[in-house]
Design an enzyme around this catalytic site. Structure first.
Site, mmCIF file in Angstrom:
data_model
loop_
_atom_site.group_PDB
_atom_site.id
_atom_site.type_symbol
_atom_site.label_atom_id
_atom_site.label_comp_id
_atom_site.label_asym_id
_atom_site.label_seq_id
_atom_site.Cartn_x
_atom_site.Cartn_y
_atom_site.Cartn_z
ATOM 1 N N SER A 1 0.912 -1.219 0.110
ATOM 2 C CA SER A 1 0.021 -0.098 0.082
ATOM 3 C C SER A 1 0.958 1.232 -0.137
ATOM 4 O O SER A 1 2.097 1.052 0.447
ATOM 5 C CB SER A 1 -0.791 0.090 1.153
ATOM 6 O OG SER A 1 0.044 0.348 2.481
ATOM 7 N N ASP A 2 0.338 2.421 -0.501
ATOM 8 C CA ASP A 2 1.110 3.666 -0.265
ATOM 9 C C ASP A 2 1.130 4.073 1.270
ATOM 10 O O ASP A 2 0.118 3.495 1.959
ATOM 11 C CB ASP A 2 0.659 4.845 -1.060
ATOM 12 C CG ASP A 2 1.686 5.782 -1.513
ATOM 13 O OD1 ASP A 2 2.730 5.792 -0.530
ATOM 14 O OD2 ASP A 2 1.809 6.772 -2.232
#
Ligand code: BGC
Length: 763
Positions: free
Chosen positions: A281-282
């Site tokens: 994920s960012d």
């Protein structure tokens, strides 16, 4: 410009060691090895592997090591030296299963040696140079114990208001896809398990460059055809080139955040494209699902993300907190967690860490005596690559190259701005190791120097902007203003200019103006610098603008005012030397724009390959009821693919080997390119194709190939391109990728506008 975050809570701890058994279980066979290891893992150990944390200077090292030893952390980012990472790997080796940590970092355009920003690298159209930059970055990063980078960033960007335009390779699908492949191969070398390779994780999946209005983190809404045709191919190219990882974008896509997007992550990425690597994920993106309004709380956010197939959560603690409860209640299945763990362990396996957890950390006695030693940099390569990535936009009356004997006044805040030379996301680059333009010109001139420097203006005199730029950096203010009034500085510059033969003004943006979250509504050079340019122009002396900026700027007035304009973007550690090489003609510029320069913000989005329309604007026949803005000239200020040289080139004798093409056949498109000037030089011959009539509207033209060619003065060469059916395929309304029979125009030129054309028929 780093993100720091506090460490989350510890999860659980199991005690006895089974590493020996795991080791003996066929380490040569990845699937068997990973499956066997997973059989021995507790739920807490599995969830621990899904946690990726940022290491900031203020973080409690002791506590982190305890967490690692308890099996609660899978990897870190932002810890970037061997002495920092070794104790963490030691802690992992004390954990029950001795699963190694990996160490990640945003190595975007260099690690210690900073190369030009990605947009500049793309301006070189030089795949060999771009590849060299990536390979060196990988070697330097690996030598500092890093295993994986969050790069390449291949988001197509057609809206330069977006600050991250600087981080990508421009507007064109074909060019960015070619670079995506080159960068993945450069980072990973022959294999990501080599000691001098790092794993690539392509980002930001997907469509992050299309945020509405160019405002960072904003919504993306896009038709499937446009996605497939224009925006998705670069990610696909990186994955097909073997990228081990994918970073998932912060934005939503057609109403569903990428981080919770089953279609994106499962149907497209895993099933259709067959991606088998690690999806990260960012920063904080799982938590942001609550803010997006698709999850009511952290529990639901974690559920959506794990179900979508987000393997590792970057800097949020939701997986640790929520996955056990979600599993217990039956809202998620064991397989959801196992799939994620398998990818994390698989990536570590592919990085070579199970065979040797210290592969890139090495032994303490081999650590560099000085991590920051200049001898660890690759200066010669950085200089060569930087000068290849500059674009000469204007050169009236051969103002450039400058004579070394001339009396030169160098003006502008960016002439002496070491931190800005590096651009944003400058990894482990040190500003005091970067060469400013003043340094570079001074060195190039040596004893003959008749060079004066005056600042002339601050980056900006807008206090709000200044505060914003300095808020971005946690360590120290990045932009420090000269306290003198704007007029005093201009007067000083004008006085110096009056004594000189030629003025060189280094103007543009500070690096923070083209960064994550740095979207702009106005793409002018800041007002106070424009005042300076106007005053310099009024002296009547030849005026050379050296632009430093991370995105196209609207330089309509400056195009008129300047005698010469060199677009240098942010050119890295050796930027000052490289710019001096170009200014003095020790290198003949050869870059071409990888992105359109608009005349005004009002024209955005500007890109060359837009779809045909029913009422196109016809130059010379302005008339009513055609597609235009009536209050300005239609068309870009500088088109995609544009760039001058100190020599001149001509194209002639374009020919197609046939006027028809069979589905299995080939056409040879050839053209003679001649260096018609007095200097040796390089240019980029560009091949565009237009599908004249299709079942869907097709673009006016699309780049399909190019060749960078070196020619001695007076030399000519015949350049050949092969055209096959594959080059003519597109995604139709049913998302079927196929070529349609009919007429195709082939255009060859030295930019996207000035082309010669021939046609053929696909049978
Ligand atoms: C950025 C990513 C980056 C990550 C880690 C995020 O804010 O969007 O591109 O990789 O931070 O530094």
């Amino acid at each position: 410009m780093k993100k720091l975050c506090l460490l989350g809570l510890a999860i659980g701890l199991a005690s006895h060691s089974v590493w020996a058994d795991t080791k003996s279980a066929s380490i040569e066979n990845k699937d068997a090895f990973v499956s066997n290891l997973m059989k021995q893992m507790t739920l807490d150990e599995k969830i621990g592997q899904l946690r990726l944390i940022s290491i900031g200077p203020e973080m409690p090292r002791e506590l982190i090591r305890k967490e690692i030893a308890a099996g609660n952390i899978g990897g870190t980012f932002n810890s970037i030296t061997r002495p920092e990472n070794r104790p963490m790997q030691d802690a992992a080796m004390r954990s029950r299963l001795k699963i190694p940590m990996f160490f990640a970092y945003d190595v975007i355009h260099g690690h210690r040696t900073i190369f030009p920003i990605p947009l500049a690298l793309a301006s070189s159209w030089d795949m060999d140079a771009i590849g060299r930059s990536g390979r060196i970055a990988a070697k330097e990063a690996a030598a500092d114990s890093l295993d994986i980078t969050f790069a390449p960033m291949v988001d197509i960007s057609r809206d330069p208001r977006w600050g991250r335009t600087s981080e990508g390779f421009g507007e064109d699908t074909y060019l960015v896809s070619r670079i995506a492949k080159v960068m993945v191969k450069a980072y990973q070398g022959d294999t990501p398990s080599a000691a001098d390779s790092i794993m690539a994780s392509v980002k930001h999946f997907a469509l992050y460059g299309a945020v509405e209005g160019g405002r960072d983190y904003n919504t993306v809404d896009m038709s499937p055809v446009k996605m497939y045709q224009d925006y998705l191919p670069p990610y696909r190219a990186a994955i097909d080139a073997g990228a081990g990882g994918v970073m998932v974008a912060l934005n939503s896509i057609n109403g569903i955040p990428a981080t919770a997007n089953m279609w994106l992550m499962q149907d497209l990425l895993r099933k259709e494209w067959g991606f088998k690597g690690l999806a990260v994920s960012d920063h904080g993106a799982i938590f942001e699902l609550i803010k997006h309004g698709v999850a009511r709380d952290g529990r639901e956010a974690a559920k959506l993300a794990i179900k979508a197939g987000i393997d590792m959560s970057m800097n949020d603690t939701l997986y640790g907190k929520e996955l056990p409860g979600l599993l217990k209640s039956g809202e998620i299945q064991q397989s959801d967690i196992d799939n994620a763990v398998r990818e994390v362990l698989g990536a570590k396996y592919d990085m070579g860490l199970f065979k040797d957890p210290y592969l890139r950390i090495g032994k303490a006695e081999d650590d560099p005596a000085d991590t920051y030693a200049d001898s660890r940099l690759h200066r010669a390569e950085a200089r060569d690559i930087a000068r290849r990535s500059m674009v000469l936009l204007k050169n009236q009356n051969e103002t450039l190259p400058l004579k070394k004997t001339a009396k030169i006044v160098l003006v502008g805040p960016l002439a002496k701005a070491p931190i800005d030379m590096m651009g944003s996301w400058a990894a482990a680059g040190k500003p005091d190791q970067s060469v400013t333009l003043l340094d570079g010109m001074t060195r190039a001139l040596g004893d003959q120097a008749k060079l004066t420097y005056v600042r002339g203006a601050n980056i900006t005199s807008d206090k709000k902007v200044l505060d914003y730029l300095n808020f971005l950096n946690f360590d120290a203010p990045e932009v420090v203003n000269d306290p003198r009034s704007a007029q005093v500085m201009i007067d000083e510059a004008v006085k110096a200019a009056q004594q000189a033969d030629v003025i060189v003004a280094a103007v543009g943006e500070s690096r923070g103006m083209s960064h994550e979250s740095s979207s702009r509504t106005d793409l002018n050079i800041p007002a106070n610098q424009r005042d300076l340019i106007k005053a310099l122009k009024a002296t009547g002396k030849p005026l050379v603008l050296v632009l430093m900026n991370g995105r196209p700027l609207t330089i309509l007035d400056e195009k008129e005012q300047a005698d010469a304009i060199l677009e240098t973007w942010f050119s890295g550690t050796e930027g000052g030397n490289a710019i001096a090489d170009v200014l003095f003609g020790d290198y003949n510029p050869s870059g071409k724009l990888p992105i359109t320069i608009p005349r005004s913000v009002g024209q955005i989005p500007t890109y060359y390959n837009h779809l045909s329309i029913g009422r196109p604007f016809t130059p010379g026949k302005p008339g009513n009821y055609t597609s235009q803005y009536f209050d300005d000239t239609t068309g870009p200020l500088y088109p995609f693919g544009y760039g001058l040289s100190y020599t001149s080139f001509s194209l002639s004798d374009m020919a197609l080997s046939s006027t028809t093409l069979n589905k299995t056949g080939k056409i040879d498109a050839s053209v003679t390119v001649k260096n018609t000037g007095k200097r040796d030089g390089e240019t980029v011959v560009q091949l565009y194709i237009q599908d004249v009539v299709g079942s869907m509207i097709r673009p006016l033209k699309e780049l399909k190939n190019f060749q960078k060619v070196m020619l001695k003065a007076g030399e000519q060469k015949v350049i050949h391109f092969t055209i096959e059916e594959d080059d003519l395929k597109f995604y139709n309304a049913q998302l079927k990728y196929a070529a349609e029979p009919g007429k195709f125009n082939v255009q060859i030129g030295l930019d996207s506008e000035d082309v010669t054309q021939q046609s053929f028929e696909l049978l």
